[in-house]
Design a protein around this motif. Structure first.
Motif, PDB file in Angstrom:
ATOM      1  N   GLU A  18      30.689 -14.958  46.666  1.00 27.48           N
ATOM      2  CA  GLU A  18      31.445 -15.187  47.847  1.00 27.48           C
ATOM      3  C   GLU A  18      30.579 -15.262  48.900  1.00 27.48           C
ATOM      4  N   LEU A  31      44.879 -14.220  38.544  1.00 20.22           N
ATOM      5  CA  LEU A  31      43.865 -14.536  39.548  1.00 20.22           C
ATOM      6  C   LEU A  31      43.070 -15.938  38.895  1.00 20.22           C
ATOM      7  N   ARG A  42      34.500 -10.114  38.930  1.00 15.06           N
ATOM      8  CA  ARG A  42      34.179  -8.819  39.643  1.00 15.06           C
ATOM      9  C   ARG A  42      35.173  -8.077  39.630  1.00 15.06           C
ATOM     10  N   GLU A  43      36.541  -8.334  39.780  1.00 18.61           N
ATOM     11  CA  GLU A  43      37.421  -7.353  39.713  1.00 18.61           C
ATOM     12  C   GLU A  43      37.539  -6.610  38.552  1.00 18.61           C
ATOM     13  N   THR A  65      28.521 -11.141  40.563  1.00 20.95           N
ATOM     14  CA  THR A  65      29.613 -12.050  40.925  1.00 20.95           C
ATOM     15  C   THR A  65      29.978 -11.960  42.370  1.00 20.95           C
ATOM     16  N   ALA A  66      29.770 -10.899  42.817  1.00 17.73           N
ATOM     17  CA  ALA A  66      30.128 -10.802  44.289  1.00 17.73           C
ATOM     18  C   ALA A  66      29.365 -11.802  45.166  1.00 17.73           C
ATOM     19  N   ARG A  72      35.164 -20.395  41.278  1.00 14.21           N
ATOM     20  CA  ARG A  72      35.092 -19.030  42.116  1.00 14.21           C
ATOM     21  C   ARG A  72      36.409 -18.107  41.785  1.00 14.21           C
ATOM     22  N   TYR A  73      37.308 -18.795  40.898  1.00 18.59           N
ATOM     23  CA  TYR A  73      38.366 -17.795  40.437  1.00 18.59           C
ATOM     24  C   TYR A  73      37.771 -16.955  39.285  1.00 18.59           C
ATOM     25  N   LYS A 120      35.934 -14.208  40.573  1.00 25.23           N
ATOM     26  CA  LYS A 120      36.754 -12.992  41.284  1.00 25.23           C
ATOM     27  C   LYS A 120      37.188 -12.242  40.066  1.00 25.23           C
ATOM     28  N   GLU A 122      47.985 -15.837  44.064  1.00 26.53           N
ATOM     29  CA  GLU A 122      47.893 -14.667  44.990  1.00 26.53           C
ATOM     30  C   GLU A 122      48.775 -14.351  46.019  1.00 26.53           C
TER      31      GLU A 122
END
Lengths: 301, 301
Positions: B135, A201, A149-150, B131-132, A142-143, A146, A206
């Motif tokens: 979540e 991240l 995505r970022e 990737t969203a 999940r990291y 993230k 965080e």
């Protein structure tokens, strides 16, 4: 802690060599089919770059106390993204540059179609490498998601690509300080920011340390761009690998052209100071990042 | 189970409308800054496409018994990737097409630089959207990472981008059947394959059902390409939106030019049959996919 340019350039060179070894491992070999695209990808990536972005990812992982080797795929992916952006920026339809770091640009060697596709392939490869990271032992998928995505957000239409759009749009036009800062915070700043945040991240950090790295990144990015603009005026062509005055020739507004050289240098200096100050939450483990910011005021390429 | 073209076209239209509603939600609005790139992105994406690729993702999730709404981000991301590839393929340096589905191509409306950047931005957005998905409640980030990784590989230098390289390289050259098949398995096949696998992989389905979907995808992709080539010769310009004979004009080798029209049609038919047969492991839940393969033999655009 004194800062010695020569010693620091040695440290930088070591880190660059370290990163490049892994970058090669993450790419399809040059003779993979179809060969022309793989040769072009290697040409575009192994072009004498400073590897600042992957180094920033690794340093950020290191300052938050994590094993930086696990951040290597993300670090290398960031350099693929940077390389793609240079290949596309140099295209005839964009900045139309024949030389990059003293060597013919990708489209000059492989043709325009292949250069466009080389950029596409490098961007795509970056996301492949990044997500592969989720399969490494001890990584939290999940990291990783993230970070992907970022990063995608940072380099898309609201970030880096948007910055390039503005850069082309504003060529030859009157631009104010706010617009120029927005342009560069997108065009070069967003990727630096993504790099410095990614290393933290990726391990779920965080807290105030992420904020500290973000503030460092924003000031580092600004100082990087200003010193880049300054080099375009005062740099040594043999070292920068591009003709002096190319921004002016392209009618690009720069920090020195907008603020005057003295004010631009002052702003670079104060941004470096703020970048260094942002790292107060860290101890000696952040010395390299501190020095890297200081180094911007001494960079020759 | 009978197959009725008109009824099926109605079903397809409904699914297309469903997908498009979500696609819009996953994109920055047209008036986001800088506006020109966001307008160009919307122009490129909402261009009358059939939305086959996102529909394939949703169907694949559905046949493995999963809630297809959770596959929506990945479905929409696949269409962004498809749209990016069309924008770049149409560029002057590539296929140099002025029209796409009867409308001026992206670079004709927004200029070449913006068209390159629009493609870049859509590709990047696809990875952000995908990737969203990690979540969303009930999603496993490691499966999402796997889908992103597989998709990136499918559309990179060893897949779709490599296929476009071959397409340009082989223009006007003698090409054998094996090379043509390799070209298309990369250029169009890899993304279809990624779509049909994604809907299953996203939920961790990794058994004979994934194999069945993969075999369907490969045959579907081949039949799609052959019927595409046939339409270029026998299609109605008003419906296809591109001039008849454009492949010949560009000296592109196609299935009909290589095998003759009769043999090409036979191969399309046998591929469709094999696609349908691949789904024997599924029941009525796969009827839409079966019909979609059959429909290729009736497509008019």
């Amino acid at each position: 802690m004194g800062f010695n340019v020569v010693t620091f350039e040695g440290e930088l060179a070591d880190k660059k060599a370290y990163v490049e070894k892994f970058m090669r491992e993450f790419m399809p070999p040059e003779n993979a089919y179809p060969q022309v695209i793989h040769r072009a990808m290697h040409y575009a990536v192994f072009n004498g770059g400073k590897r600042l972005r992957p180094i920033l990812v690794l340093e950020s992982a290191q300052v938050v106390g994590k094993d930086l080797t696990r951040a290597l795929p993300v670090a290398c992916a960031m350099e693929m993204i940077h390389s793609y952006s240079l290949v596309h920026d140099d295209l005839p339809a964009m900045d139309d540059d024949d030389l990059r770091r003293g060597k013919p640009t990708c489209h000059k060697v492989f043709g325009e179609a292949n250069a466009i596709l080389t950029g596409d392939a490098l961007l795509t490869l970056a996301f492949e490498i990044m997500t592969a990271c989720a399969e490494l032992p001890g990584m939290e998928p999940r990291y990783v998601a993230k970070v992907v995505r970022e990063t995608a957000r940072a380099v898309g239409s609201l970030g880096m690509v948007g910055g390039q759009v503005l850069d082309l749009e504003l060529e030859g036009k009157d631009t104010d300080f706010f617009t120029l800062k927005t342009l560069h915070s997108k065009k070069t700043g967003a990727l630096f920011r993504a790099c410095l945040r990614a290393g933290a991240l990726l391990f779920g950090v965080e807290d105030e340390r992420l904020q500290a790295l973000t503030r460092y990144a924003e000031n580092f990015g600004l100082a990087f761009q200003i010193t880049d603009d300054i080099l375009d005026v005062e740099g040594d062509e043999k070292i920068t690998g591009k003709p002096v005055g190319s921004d002016e020739k392209k009618q690009k507004v720069t920090y020195p052209s907008l603020l005057g050289m003295d004010e631009a240098k002052k702003l670079a200096k104060s941004s470096v100071e703020e970048a260094v100050e942002s790292l107060n939450v860290f101890g000696a483990e952040a010395d390299f990042l501190r020095n890297l910011a200081l180094y911007l005021l001494h960079r020759r390429s």
